[in-house]
Design a protein around this motif. Structure first.
Motif, short mmCIF file in Angstrom:
data_model
loop_
_atom_site.label_atom_id
_atom_site.label_comp_id
_atom_site.label_asym_id
_atom_site.label_seq_id
_atom_site.Cartn_x
_atom_site.Cartn_y
_atom_site.Cartn_z
N UNK A 284 0.78 -1.04 0.04
CA UNK A 284 -0.11 0.06 0.06
C UNK A 284 0.78 1.32 0.04
N UNK A 285 2.05 1.25 0.62
CA UNK A 285 2.90 2.48 0.75
C UNK A 285 3.52 2.40 -0.84
N UNK A 286 3.72 1.41 -1.46
CA UNK A 286 4.27 1.55 -2.76
C UNK A 286 3.16 2.11 -3.94
N UNK A 287 1.92 1.87 -3.52
CA UNK A 287 0.71 2.02 -4.19
C UNK A 287 0.31 3.60 -3.99
N UNK A 288 0.47 3.84 -2.84
CA UNK A 288 0.08 5.26 -2.51
C UNK A 288 1.24 6.27 -3.19
N UNK A 289 2.45 5.93 -3.16
CA UNK A 289 3.54 6.52 -3.66
C UNK A 289 3.43 6.73 -5.35
N UNK A 290 2.76 5.87 -5.92
CA UNK A 290 2.45 5.80 -7.38
C UNK A 290 1.24 6.70 -7.57
N UNK A 291 0.44 6.71 -6.62
CA UNK A 291 -0.92 7.59 -6.77
C UNK A 291 -0.52 9.35 -6.80
N UNK A 292 0.19 9.59 -5.88
CA UNK A 292 0.73 10.99 -5.59
C UNK A 292 1.97 11.24 -6.44
N UNK A 329 -11.05 -4.05 3.48
CA UNK A 329 -11.31 -2.63 3.39
C UNK A 329 -10.98 -2.08 1.97
N UNK A 330 -11.66 -0.87 1.66
CA UNK A 330 -11.58 -0.23 0.45
C UNK A 330 -10.40 1.16 0.62
N UNK A 331 -10.38 1.61 -0.69
CA UNK A 331 -9.20 2.69 -0.52
C UNK A 331 -10.17 3.96 0.22
N UNK A 332 -11.48 3.75 0.19
CA UNK A 332 -12.34 4.84 1.02
C UNK A 332 -12.04 4.62 2.35
N UNK A 333 -11.97 3.38 2.72
CA UNK A 333 -11.77 3.35 4.09
C UNK A 333 -10.63 3.84 4.73
N UNK A 352 -4.56 14.44 -0.77
CA UNK A 352 -4.14 14.16 -2.23
C UNK A 352 -4.87 12.87 -2.94
N UNK A 353 -5.23 11.93 -2.00
CA UNK A 353 -5.86 10.72 -2.51
C UNK A 353 -7.33 10.88 -2.75
N UNK A 354 -8.07 11.90 -2.49
CA UNK A 354 -9.58 12.21 -2.88
C UNK A 354 -9.83 12.04 -4.13
N UNK A 355 -9.16 12.44 -5.14
CA UNK A 355 -9.42 12.09 -6.57
C UNK A 355 -9.46 10.58 -6.74
N UNK A 356 -9.03 9.80 -6.05
CA UNK A 356 -8.99 8.37 -6.43
C UNK A 356 -10.27 7.63 -5.70
N UNK A 357 -10.84 8.63 -4.63
CA UNK A 357 -12.06 7.99 -3.81
C UNK A 357 -13.15 8.94 -4.31
N UNK A 358 -13.25 10.11 -4.45
CA UNK A 358 -14.57 10.72 -4.84
C UNK A 358 -14.24 11.61 -6.05
N UNK A 359 -13.29 11.84 -6.71
CA UNK A 359 -13.19 12.51 -7.76
C UNK A 359 -13.11 11.65 -8.87
N UNK A 360 -12.40 12.09 -10.35
CA UNK A 360 -12.42 11.71 -11.41
C UNK A 360 -11.83 10.35 -11.48
N UNK A 363 -13.40 5.42 -10.35
CA UNK A 363 -14.09 4.06 -10.72
C UNK A 363 -13.21 3.00 -10.41
N UNK A 364 -12.02 2.88 -10.48
CA UNK A 364 -11.24 1.88 -10.41
C UNK A 364 -11.21 1.20 -8.98
N UNK A 365 -11.61 2.14 -8.06
CA UNK A 365 -11.35 1.94 -6.55
C UNK A 365 -12.76 2.05 -5.98
#
Length: 557
Positions: A284-292, A329-333, A352-360, A363-365
């Protein structure tokens, strides 16, 4: 039916592999070479008598005023050279008999085969005489018995005989196991090219070709035939070219980025290890680093780790493996847990993670995983992923593949196909995955198949060189003039091989590999059913759609 011939006339000089055209004749032709060494003393005496006879004949012609016999002069020069070589110990003489037997099912076919064989022999300056009144002896001579009843011999020196052995053949000699695959027909012989990547030093392969040369066609054909052998295959498909094949064989397709398709990165693997939860937290740390789009600072990393553990705990998942079957759990959790953290780093990271939860990019998460990556064929289609989240989708696909490959509780033959690898190499995590799998796939009984049209980028980078050097199977299809020199330097191609790759038709290629450096030019051959599944020709696909075969559910196996 058969007909036998004895070779009674030979060319004055022969080169290396001079018997190759006969050995690769596309028909049933037996060739037998009988060799009898001549003792050095006997050879010297015979050469001396022959040289004396030739020189005497030349002098007699000169005294009588006759024209010079150039054939006799050439023979005298050859005899003198052989005598000098024998005197210096540079060679020996042998009595050699060369015999041919042509086989055919009926007389008419036999007559046609005989004409072709004699014409081929004549093109090599060989005089093939039929053993008309000694047919039985001629047939016995070409059997693997080591007997020569005909004894129609010719004297060879060491260099001429050495040019005949070993027999030069374009067929492969690499080991073949229980997962051998038909690659196609040998362009230089009447044989077939059968290759088993799992019987080589490592199971990796690299396929390089220009656009439109048939690399995806060839890759899908090998994939389909490996499925026949029970090999599990996972595909990273950037252009959704494997959809029809996947549907036909009952595989699992994950169209990441498509509407309604979700993939939860917090899912725990089905085969649990003692550290499965810890590994998910680290991923999850690697994933979040890629997201931001940047590495996490130490404070943000600590806050993220606390939030991940809390998100699992909120779903009742703890270090006890008995709790790991509960819904993940989901990314929203995770974002909710970050908001509850009192630290400023956690709040900033949540924002910074909000676009992947409630933004554009949500859809994938947006929900639990809709399609589990499981089965004998798993295809991760990346075509529908927007460029902004493509690196994240690639990371999820590669992580799912790596978890299956590295699972110590499920050892089996696997193949990971990365089509259009140059697209994956542009992503940092994709490049790291290719490097890791190229180095360690063999230890997990898996192979990595890298397919790319960008030869220059692959061969000029350290990653590309690592992939090529760790690939025991190398397939080169048609190359562009701009890339041929780089490919020739990397694979040590001869001038003839370079010319072949520059002019090769679609589906024609060069297979390089094996411990002995085997090479074979081949043409990829598919059955009509296989062709309908693997073709990407737009005209053919349109025709299939019009005929109703595009969505045919019939099992091609």
């Amino acid at each position: 039916m058969c007909a036998s011939f004895a070779i009674t006339g030979y060319p004055r000089e022969v080169g290396a592999g001079w018997l190759e055209p006969l050995l690769t004749y596309p028909g049933h032709l037996d060739l037998s070479l009988h060799i009898e060494p001549i003792p050095p003393m006997v050879a010297v005496q015979r050469l001396r008598r022959q040289l004396a006879r030739l020189e005497s004949s030349s002098r007699s012609d000169a005294q009588a005023g006759r024209l010079t016999d150039f054939a006799a002069e050439a023979a005298a020069d050859d005899a003198a050279e052989l005598s000098a070589a024998l005197a210096r110990g540079h060679g020996k003489l042998f009595r050699v008999g060369l015999y041919l037997t042509v086989h055919a099912p009926d007389q008419d076919t036999l007559d046609g085969e005989v004409q072709q064989v004699r014409a081929l022999a004549a093109s090599l300056l060989l005089d093939a005489q039929p053993t008309t009144f000694r047919a039985l002896q001629g047939w016995v001579t070409t059997l693997p018995l080591g007997t020569d009843p005909l004894r129609l011999r010719r004297t060879f020196d060491t260099s001429a005989l050495a040019a005949s052995f070993p027999f030069v053949s374009p067929d492969l000699a690499a080991p073949v196991g229980d997962t051998a695959v038909l690659y196609g027909l040998n362009l230089s012989s009447s044989g077939v090219v059968v290759w088993d990547r799992f019987a080589q030093d490592n199971h990796n392969s690299v396929t390089i070709a220009r656009s439109g040369a048939g690399k995806s066609y060839f890759t899908k054909l090998e994939l389909l035939r490996l499925l026949y052998q029970g090999v599990e295959v996972a595909v990273v498909d950037p252009e959704d070219e494997y959809r029809r094949l996947c549907e036909a064989v009952g595989g699992t397709r994950l169209p990441l980025g498509a509407e309604g398709e979700c993939f939860n990165p917090f899912d725990l693997p089905a085969a649990h290890g003692q550290d499965a939860l810890t590994r998910r937290a680290l991923f999850c740390q690697t994933l979040v680093s890629t997201m931001i789009g940047e590495p996490l600072a130490s404070d943000a990393r600590a806050a993220l780790d606390r939030a991940v553990v809390a998100a699992y705990a909120a779903k009742g998942i703890t270090a006890d493996p008995r709790t790991w079957k509960r819904p993940a759990p989901l990314l929203a959790d995770l974002v909710a847990q970050l908001h509850e953290d009192s630290g400023s780093e956690a709040v900033e990271l949540a924002g910074r993670l909000e676009p992947y939860v409630s933004g554009s990019y949500r859809s994938l998460f947006a929900g639990p995983t809709t399609t589990k990556p499981d089965g004998h064929l798993i295809v991760f289609s990346l075509r529908d992923l927007p460029d902004e989240v493509k690196s994240v989708g690639v990371l999820l696909a590669l992580d799912a593949i790596w978890r299956r490959v590295a699972n110590p509780n499920d050892r089996r033959k696997r193949l990971v196909v990365v089509d259009e690898a140059w697209l994956l190499m542009k992503e940092a995590e994709g490049a790291k995955f290719l490097y890791r799998l190229a180095k360690s796939a063999r230890k997990h009984w898996a192979g990595l198949a890298v397919v790319t049209q960008d030869a220059a980028d692959l061969l000029s980078s350290e990653l590309g060189q690592a992939v090529v050097s760790n690939a025991a199977t190398q397939v080169l299809l048609r190359q562009s003039p701009q890339a041929i020199q780089a490919v020739a330097d990397a694979f040590n191609l001869s001038d003839g091989e370079k010319a072949f790759l520059l002019s090769a038709d679609r589906g024609e290629g060069l297979l390089c590999g094996g411990t002995a450096g085997d090479r074979a030019a081949f043409y990829s051959e598919a059955s009509p059913a296989e062709h309908n599944l693997v073709t990407t020709n737009p005209a053919e696909l349109a025709e299939l759609e019009a005929s109703g075969l595009e969505n045919d559910e019939a099992d091609p196996l």
